[in-house]
Scaffold this motif. Structure first.
Motif, PDB file in Angstrom:
ATOM      1  N   LEU A 149       0.841  -1.194   0.000  1.00 29.51           N
ATOM      2  CA  LEU A 149       0.000   0.000   0.000  1.00 29.51           C
ATOM      3  C   LEU A 149       0.878   1.246   0.000  1.00 29.51           C
ATOM      4  O   LEU A 149       1.803   1.351   0.802  1.00 29.51           O
ATOM      5  N   ILE A 150       0.583   2.154  -0.899  1.00 27.48           N
ATOM      6  CA  ILE A 150       1.316   3.423  -0.930  1.00 27.48           C
ATOM      7  C   ILE A 150       0.373   4.603  -0.741  1.00 27.48           C
ATOM      8  O   ILE A 150       0.800   5.746  -0.775  1.00 27.48           O
ATOM      9  N   GLY A 151      -0.898   4.307  -0.520  1.00 30.57           N
ATOM     10  CA  GLY A 151      -1.903   5.333  -0.293  1.00 30.57           C
ATOM     11  C   GLY A 151      -3.207   4.646   0.052  1.00 30.57           C
ATOM     12  O   GLY A 151      -3.282   3.417   0.099  1.00 30.57           O
ATOM     13  N   ALA A 152      -4.239   5.445   0.268  1.00 31.96           N
ATOM     14  CA  ALA A 152      -5.531   4.891   0.649  1.00 31.96           C
ATOM     15  C   ALA A 152      -6.086   3.951  -0.431  1.00 31.96           C
ATOM     16  O   ALA A 152      -6.713   2.939  -0.123  1.00 31.96           O
ATOM     17  N   ARG A 153      -5.858   4.294  -1.687  1.00 24.20           N
ATOM     18  CA  ARG A 153      -6.362   3.476  -2.792  1.00 24.20           C
ATOM     19  C   ARG A 153      -5.297   3.247  -3.853  1.00 24.20           C
ATOM     20  O   ARG A 153      -5.609   3.141  -5.037  1.00 24.20           O
ATOM     21  N   ALA A 154      -4.059   3.145  -3.424  1.00 25.36           N
ATOM     22  CA  ALA A 154      -2.960   2.983  -4.371  1.00 25.36           C
ATOM     23  C   ALA A 154      -1.993   1.912  -3.875  1.00 25.36           C
ATOM     24  O   ALA A 154      -1.704   1.823  -2.683  1.00 25.36           O
ATOM     25  N   VAL A 155      -1.527   1.092  -4.808  1.00 21.13           N
ATOM     26  CA  VAL A 155      -0.548   0.066  -4.487  1.00 21.13           C
ATOM     27  C   VAL A 155       0.602   0.134  -5.482  1.00 21.13           C
ATOM     28  O   VAL A 155       0.488   0.748  -6.545  1.00 21.13           O
ATOM     29  N   GLY A 156       1.681  -0.525  -5.132  1.00 19.52           N
ATOM     30  CA  GLY A 156       2.835  -0.608  -6.011  1.00 19.52           C
ATOM     31  C   GLY A 156       3.714  -1.763  -5.571  1.00 19.52           C
ATOM     32  O   GLY A 156       3.422  -2.445  -4.594  1.00 19.52           O
ATOM     33  N   TRP A 157       4.785  -1.973  -6.315  1.00 16.21           N
ATOM     34  CA  TRP A 157       5.730  -3.048  -6.017  1.00 16.21           C
ATOM     35  C   TRP A 157       7.124  -2.464  -5.919  1.00 16.21           C
ATOM     36  O   TRP A 157       7.512  -1.645  -6.769  1.00 16.21           O
ATOM     37  N   PRO A 158       7.908  -2.860  -4.915  1.00 15.61           N
ATOM     38  CA  PRO A 158       9.294  -2.403  -4.841  1.00 15.61           C
ATOM     39  C   PRO A 158      10.058  -2.823  -6.101  1.00 15.61           C
ATOM     40  O   PRO A 158       9.987  -3.977  -6.528  1.00 15.61           O
ATOM     41  N   ALA A 159      10.778  -1.882  -6.687  1.00 15.52           N
ATOM     42  CA  ALA A 159      11.497  -2.132  -7.940  1.00 15.52           C
ATOM     43  C   ALA A 159      12.524  -3.245  -7.786  1.00 15.52           C
ATOM     44  O   ALA A 159      12.726  -4.036  -8.724  1.00 15.52           O
TER      45      ALA A 159
END
Length: 80
Positions: free
Chosen positions: A36-46
């Motif tokens: 999770l990177i925000g309330a409605r945002a996700v990502g993957w560590p590079a």
């Protein structure tokens, strides 16, 4: 140093996979879950994306990939 977080379009481009295939890989334990990177945002560590791509290029088996996924996700729990 702060890790670089990649959003889904960048991950899909780096992997050469479709969205549905990417999420199927997550379900099967062949790719890490997003962070999770925000309330409605996700990502993957590079670095995780790079490590998993390198393992695929090296011809690792699905079981080896699953073990790598477990190790990468466990490493997230380590607080520095």
């Amino acid at each position: 140093m702060v890790p670089l977080i990649l959003r889904l379009p960048s991950v899909l481009c780096a992997r050469g996979r479709s969205r549905s295939a990417h999420y199927a890989d997550i379900q099967q334990g062949l790719f890490t879950h997003p962070v999770l990177i925000g309330a409605r945002a996700v990502g993957w560590p590079a670095d995780e994306v790079a490590a998993l791509n390198a393992a695929r290029i090296a011809g690792k088996s699905d079981e080896d990939i699953r073990a790598l996924v477990r190790a990468l996700e466990a490493a997230r729990m380590v607080v520095v």
